[in-house]
Design a protein around this motif. Structure first.
Motif, PDB file in Angstrom:
ATOM      1  N   THR B  42       0.727  -1.230  -0.103  1.00 45.61           N
ATOM      2  CA  THR B  42       0.148   0.050   0.126  1.00 45.61           C
ATOM      3  C   THR B  42       1.002   1.289  -0.129  1.00 45.61           C
ATOM      4  O   THR B  42       1.884   1.374   0.823  1.00 45.61           O
ATOM      5  CB  THR B  42      -0.863  -0.013   1.222  1.00 45.61           C
ATOM      6  N   TYR B  44       1.027   5.330  -0.258  1.00 44.62           N
ATOM      7  CA  TYR B  44       0.380   6.814  -0.356  1.00 44.62           C
ATOM      8  C   TYR B  44       1.092   7.715  -1.200  1.00 44.62           C
ATOM      9  O   TYR B  44       2.333   7.974  -0.693  1.00 44.62           O
ATOM     10  CB  TYR B  44      -0.111   7.375   1.096  1.00 44.62           C
ATOM     11  N   GLY B  47       1.579  13.743  -5.399  1.00 48.19           N
ATOM     12  CA  GLY B  47       2.485  14.161  -6.726  1.00 48.19           C
ATOM     13  C   GLY B  47       1.773  13.768  -8.206  1.00 48.19           C
ATOM     14  O   GLY B  47       0.670  13.439  -7.852  1.00 48.19           O
ATOM     15  N   LYS B  68      -1.654  -0.991  -3.867  1.00 50.20           N
ATOM     16  CA  LYS B  68      -2.704  -0.278  -3.836  1.00 50.20           C
ATOM     17  C   LYS B  68      -2.344   1.089  -3.585  1.00 50.20           C
ATOM     18  O   LYS B  68      -1.522   1.226  -2.990  1.00 50.20           O
ATOM     19  CB  LYS B  68      -3.558  -0.818  -2.630  1.00 50.20           C
ATOM     20  N   ILE B  69      -2.774   2.015  -4.386  1.00 47.77           N
ATOM     21  CA  ILE B  69      -2.459   3.267  -4.169  1.00 47.77           C
ATOM     22  C   ILE B  69      -3.448   4.449  -3.940  1.00 47.77           C
ATOM     23  O   ILE B  69      -4.240   4.281  -4.364  1.00 47.77           O
ATOM     24  CB  ILE B  69      -1.493   3.761  -5.294  1.00 47.77           C
ATOM     25  N   PHE B  70      -3.027   5.222  -2.905  1.00 48.35           N
ATOM     26  CA  PHE B  70      -3.975   6.315  -2.682  1.00 48.35           C
ATOM     27  C   PHE B  70      -3.270   7.715  -3.068  1.00 48.35           C
ATOM     28  O   PHE B  70      -1.989   8.012  -2.796  1.00 48.35           O
ATOM     29  CB  PHE B  70      -4.164   6.406  -0.931  1.00 48.35           C
ATOM     30  N   ASP B  71      -3.953   8.550  -3.829  1.00 48.70           N
ATOM     31  CA  ASP B  71      -3.255   9.592  -4.066  1.00 48.70           C
ATOM     32  C   ASP B  71      -3.959  10.668  -3.470  1.00 48.70           C
ATOM     33  O   ASP B  71      -5.212  10.883  -3.364  1.00 48.70           O
ATOM     34  CB  ASP B  71      -3.587  10.007  -5.657  1.00 48.70           C
ATOM     35  N   GLY B  72      -2.965  11.846  -3.107  1.00 47.82           N
ATOM     36  CA  GLY B  72      -3.703  12.986  -2.218  1.00 47.82           C
ATOM     37  C   GLY B  72      -2.477  14.038  -2.267  1.00 47.82           C
ATOM     38  O   GLY B  72      -1.564  13.705  -2.533  1.00 47.82           O
ATOM     39  N   LYS B  76      -3.494  15.616   3.134  1.00 47.49           N
ATOM     40  CA  LYS B  76      -4.225  14.316   3.136  1.00 47.49           C
ATOM     41  C   LYS B  76      -3.956  13.141   3.465  1.00 47.49           C
ATOM     42  O   LYS B  76      -4.492  12.431   4.094  1.00 47.49           O
ATOM     43  CB  LYS B  76      -5.067  14.378   1.585  1.00 47.49           C
ATOM     44  N   LYS B  80      -4.543  11.162   6.764  1.00 50.28           N
ATOM     45  CA  LYS B  80      -5.100   9.710   6.675  1.00 50.28           C
ATOM     46  C   LYS B  80      -4.281   8.804   7.508  1.00 50.28           C
ATOM     47  O   LYS B  80      -4.686   7.854   8.304  1.00 50.28           O
ATOM     48  CB  LYS B  80      -5.094   9.098   5.169  1.00 50.28           C
ATOM     49  N   GLU B  84      -5.497   6.626  10.719  1.00 53.13           N
ATOM     50  CA  GLU B  84      -5.093   5.167  10.983  1.00 53.13           C
ATOM     51  C   GLU B  84      -4.163   4.674  11.976  1.00 53.13           C
ATOM     52  O   GLU B  84      -3.788   3.544  11.842  1.00 53.13           O
ATOM     53  CB  GLU B  84      -4.760   4.507   9.569  1.00 53.13           C
ATOM     54  N   GLN B  89      -2.261   1.130   7.641  1.00 52.96           N
ATOM     55  CA  GLN B  89      -2.419   0.420   6.512  1.00 52.96           C
ATOM     56  C   GLN B  89      -1.365   0.675   5.622  1.00 52.96           C
ATOM     57  O   GLN B  89      -0.902  -0.146   4.479  1.00 52.96           O
ATOM     58  CB  GLN B  89      -3.677   1.076   5.928  1.00 52.96           C
TER      59      GLN B  89
END
Lengths: 552, 336
Positions: B42, B44, B47, B68-72, B76, B80, B84, B89
């Motif tokens: 995972t 985060y 960019g 799994k990628i979270f863009d922000g 943000k 996150k 968490e 995560q």
């Protein structure tokens, strides 16, 4: 007797589970606020200028939008019930389009239209057209009113349709002057729907995130929702402040809701034998009505859509309106099956279908439970409250509360960061609408039909599929459609709770303004609204087709 | 059947076909990269999204590890992370603010890893503790509209001219990690004089980097002060009528650190990801998106290859002055 026992045994755990899921987060939020920091520190935070400013702005916006929507929706509801225009079904749907538009896109449309070098200035290059008056709190109220008037219009239209003309006729025959007719007949009857409208508009404005996040940021107009989102998602974080602001917002919204509940509890004037409202056929009236509606539509739908669609068709947005600067590439990009926007589209509709179905199932259970005579009183009362309560919870507050509940209190479940939390939030948020539709339908369900079916047909399954379901079908379809639309354009919950690796339409669009390609975001918005419109139309057609023969 | 119904059916049909093809593609992919690993990493990342998508799919193809990628934005991601806290995560973070990275480092949340690629990095991007891997960097500067009668700004002070009255916007340091670092480091070196003058000239705080750039592209504003370079430069290369300059008096070149969290349960995969970020392949991809590769030995303007005059920054001092300078900046720009 035994059967009743079994029902209670099934209903009680369900009720408790629902109570935990709906009220639990709020308890978590409030206790986090109260016990998370010392009372004196809490008070300091509460009277900090930033908190007070956003509180004042929220209240100002709420009050302004109440006035704005009332001024727009009153004549509109009259026009759509008393003039020739009411014959046009498509006009009715078109009038609802502003509410289907995601509010942040709507606000972006207004900005692009009137900003320096915006559409107006490109078409009419005059230095004195600066629209300073629009980029102000007044402009924000205007935009919010033009976005929210459909809510008021729908409620007022129902009220006016039910308004019995004979009351006024009787008064006229007996020589009651118009003034007294107004104060003794019209106002008392219309007061309840108006109050309902005002409270609904007020709560919706308070909970609104999209318009303040775009237009509000442009004019530096912070409200409670944007403050919360900023405190929670910008670095350095101000988690405690966000939690406090969330509680403040929750308390205001809850008070508004309690006031509304009190008024709804008042005995409603029983309107005997419905009679269709009189029509005003004169051409002058039709002309005025047409003019008003056209003006409204060109402002509420025309301005944002013209500007969003032109922006989504530009090759180079700095060049503006010019020959050779047009392209469909942003739309074609969406059709590529591996594009992130297309993924977002699929994810959103998949989620929306799942959530709407679950939402429907729960709403049926809650409605049936709250109306049931056979369950203990505490269960039916709790269910009734739970079915209506989420109406008072602003989206951002619910998201924040679930964040606290699942990341701290229930951290051991390891559910935080999973899709489940997002689904709980969305189901909870859109429960009241469905419960309302289905409760009304169940109340109107003629018990004698079911009773006679019990006598003649032994198979309960056949009674359900042949009698109860067909009668409930319009309500079920309606609530499914509403939940589907609401879920698919929900933004702030998605921003705060969406698990990593997933994008929905609204978060994609929002991110495209923040990080990505704005043209593509706007193209996706146009496509989404088109799909929404088609779904609503389709539901409308299904409903008219299904309900006409049966009511006859 | 009415027209609407036909349109609807066609549309639904198209969607169904699309969904089918998508599902088919989706199920096909894991089979194609046949190395079974069953691991999910995972990440985060803050960019440019096209770049992170490209890096991730390259990594997945090469290693068979699913990402799994979270863009922000940097904010943000940190928020996150905080939410968490009790149930971490993320394995790898990629931030746009060096100060934020140093902050996490000082809290002892980062894993030490002796990555092979570090030796190739530009000395100014090396972290002696081997926790922050500055695989790329971006500089801030001035984005301006190319229009008649508007002088080309070459240094920060040029935006105080009357031509730019009420037309300058600054990315909100609360949304943009690079802007936060810039206003902090700038004030360390030169104080608040510039910001006071800008305020007098009607400058204001905008939104995230992309939003302020958008304001200049659509003509709402005439210039951005302190926006990131790569976004403006890629807009210029697309043909938008804007310009970008690196101020003569110097500017901030902000490393974009990648890091592994100590709490990560997939440390092996995370280390592989860091190695991949420092590989020649990714470094070339970074350059193609107009960011400064971490391995670049000279910092140059991608538009004309001139050397960028970059500030020397001590990031641990910068971390300490951050809050004070941020509130000073907000005070100067939000109050008259």
């Amino acid at each position: 007797m035994r059967k009743r026992h079994v029902q209670t045994r099934l209903a009680a755990p369900l009720t408790i589970l629902l109570a935990i899921l709906i009220a639990g987060p709020l308890v978590a939020l409030l206790s986090q606020t109260l016990f998370g920091s010392r009372p004196s520190a809490l008070w300091q935070q509460l009277i900090a200028p930033a908190t007070l400013t956003s509180l004042r702005h929220s209240l100002l916006l709420g009050a302004g939008t109440i006035i704005g929507t009332t001024v727009i929706a009153t004549p509109l509801a009259w026009i759509m019930t008393h003039t020739r225009l009411r014959a046009y079904r498509w006009l009715h749907w078109l009038l609802l389009v502003p509410f289907m538009t995601p509010p942040y896109i709507n606000a972006m449309g207004w900005i692009y239209f009137f900003q320096p070098h915006g559409l107006v200035q490109q078409l009419l290059p005059r230095a004195d057209l600066t629209f300073k008056w629009l980029f102000s709190p007044f402009g924000m109220i205007l935009i919010m009113s033009l976005h929210l008037y459909p809510v008021a219009y729908l409620l007022l239209k129902t009220a006016l349709t039910q308004f019995n003309q004979r009351w006024l006729d009787a008064a006229t025959v007996h020589g009651v002057p118009f003034k007294r007719q107004l104060s003794k007949i019209m106002l008392p009857i219309l007061l309840v729907p108006y109050l309902a409208v005002w409270v609904l508009v007020f709560t919706k404005t308070l909970a609104e995130f999209g318009t303040p996040a775009t237009f509000g940021r442009n004019i530096h107009f912070d409200v409670l929702t944007t403050t919360i989102q900023r405190d929670l998602s910008q670095w350095p974080l101000a988690f405690k402040n966000g939690v406090l602001t969330g509680s403040v917002l929750l308390v205001i919204a809850l008070s508004a809701w309690l006031i509304q509940q009190r008024f709804l509890a008042h005995p409603v004037v029983q309107l005997t034998a419905n009679q269709a409202p009189i029509l005003y056929w004169r051409h002058g009236v039709t002309g005025w009505a047409g003019g008003f509606t056209a003006l409204l539509l060109s402002a509420a739908v025309g301005i944002p859509y013209v500007s969003i669609i032109t922006q989504s068709l530009f090759k180079q947005r700095s060049a503006g309106i010019a020959a050779g600067n047009w392209t469909f590439s942003h739309y074609l990009e969406l059709l590529r099956f591996d594009s992130p926007a297309f993924h977002a589209l699929i994810t959103t509709f998949g989620l929306a279908i799942a959530i709407s179905i679950l939402n429907l199932v729960l709403a049926v259970l809650i409605s049936a439970g709250s109306l049931s005579q056979r369950l203990p009183r505490w269960i039916s009362q709790t269910l009734k409250t739970l079915g209506a309560l989420p109406l008072a919870i602003p989206n951002v507050v619910l998201a924040l509360s679930l964040m606290i509940l699942f990341s701290q209190w229930l951290a051991f479940t390891k559910l935080y960061g999973s899709l489940l939390v997002l689904m709980i939030a969305d189901i909870t948020l859109f429960l009241p609408t469905s419960v309302q539709y289905i409760t009304t339908a169940l109340q109107e369900l003629d018990q004698s039909l079911v009773a006679s079916a019990r006598v003649f047909e032994a198979n309960p399954w056949r009674i359900l599929t042949k009698i109860i379901l067909p009668i409930l079908a319009p309500a079920l379809t309606n609530s499914f459609a509403m939940a589907f639309i609401a879920t698919s354009r929900e933004l702030v919950v998605a921003l705060l709770l969406l698990p990593s690796g997933m994008t929905t339409i609204s978060s994609f669009i929002f991110q495209s303004f923040e990080q990505g390609d704005a043209s593509q975001g706007m193209a996706l918005a146009v496509v989404t609204v088109a799909i929404t419109f088609v779904i609503i139309q389709l539901t409308g057609q299904l409903l008219t087709k299904e309900s006409t023969p049966r009511q006859a | 059947m009415s027209k609407t119904a036909v349109t609807t059916l066609t549309l639904l049909g198209a969607l169904a076909i699309g969904a089918g093809i998508y599902a088919a593609n989706y199920q096909h992919r894991p089979a194609a990269s046949s190395k079974p690993s069953g691991q999910t990493l995972t990440v985060y990342t803050a960019g440019p999204k096209p770049l992170s998508d490209k890096i991730v799919s390259g990594f997945e193809d090469q290693t068979g590890i699913k990402v799994k990628i979270f863009d922000g934005t940097t904010g943000k991601i940190l928020s996150k992370l905080k939410a968490e806290n009790q149930n971490p995560q993320a394995d790898v973070l990629v931030l746009a603010s060096m100060a934020a990275g140093v902050d996490l480092q000082s809290q002892g949340k980062l894993l030490t890893y002796d990555a092979k690629g570090v030796a190739k990095l530009n000395p100014r991007f090396k972290d002696p503790n081997h926790q922050l891997f500055n695989y790329s960097a971006s500089a801030v500067g001035i984005t301006y509209r190319k229009q008649a009668g508007l002088p080309v700004p070459e240094d920060w002070d040029d935006l105080n001219q009357s031509a730019y009255r009420n037309a300058v916007t600054i990315p909100d340091p609360k949304s943009s990690g690079s802007s936060l670092d810039f206003i902090n480091v700038y004030q360390q070196k030169h104080g608040t004089t510039l910001f006071k003058k800008l305020k007098q000239n009607g400058a204001d705080i905008g939104g995230a980097n992309k939003e302020v750039l958008d304001a200049v592209v659509t003509g709402q504003k005439k210039a951005v002060l302190g926006g990131v370079d790569y976004m403006s430069i890629s807009a210029i290369k697309k043909g938008e009528k804007i310009g970008f300059s690196y101020p003569d008096s110097g500017t901030l070149v902000n490393p974009r650190p990648a890091m592994i969290l100590k709490s990560s349960e997939h440390q092996k995969a995370a280390k592989q990801f860091i190695d991949y970020l420092l590989s020649n392949k990714v470094q070339a991809q970074i350059k193609a998106k107009y960011l400064i590769p971490g391995t670049a030995q000279k910092l140059v303007n991608p538009l004309n290859n001139d050397t960028i005059n970059a500030y020397q920054v001590d990031w641990s001092t910068a971390n300490q002055t951050l809050t004070k300078n941020l509130s000073r900046f907000n005070q100067v720009l939000t109050h008259a």
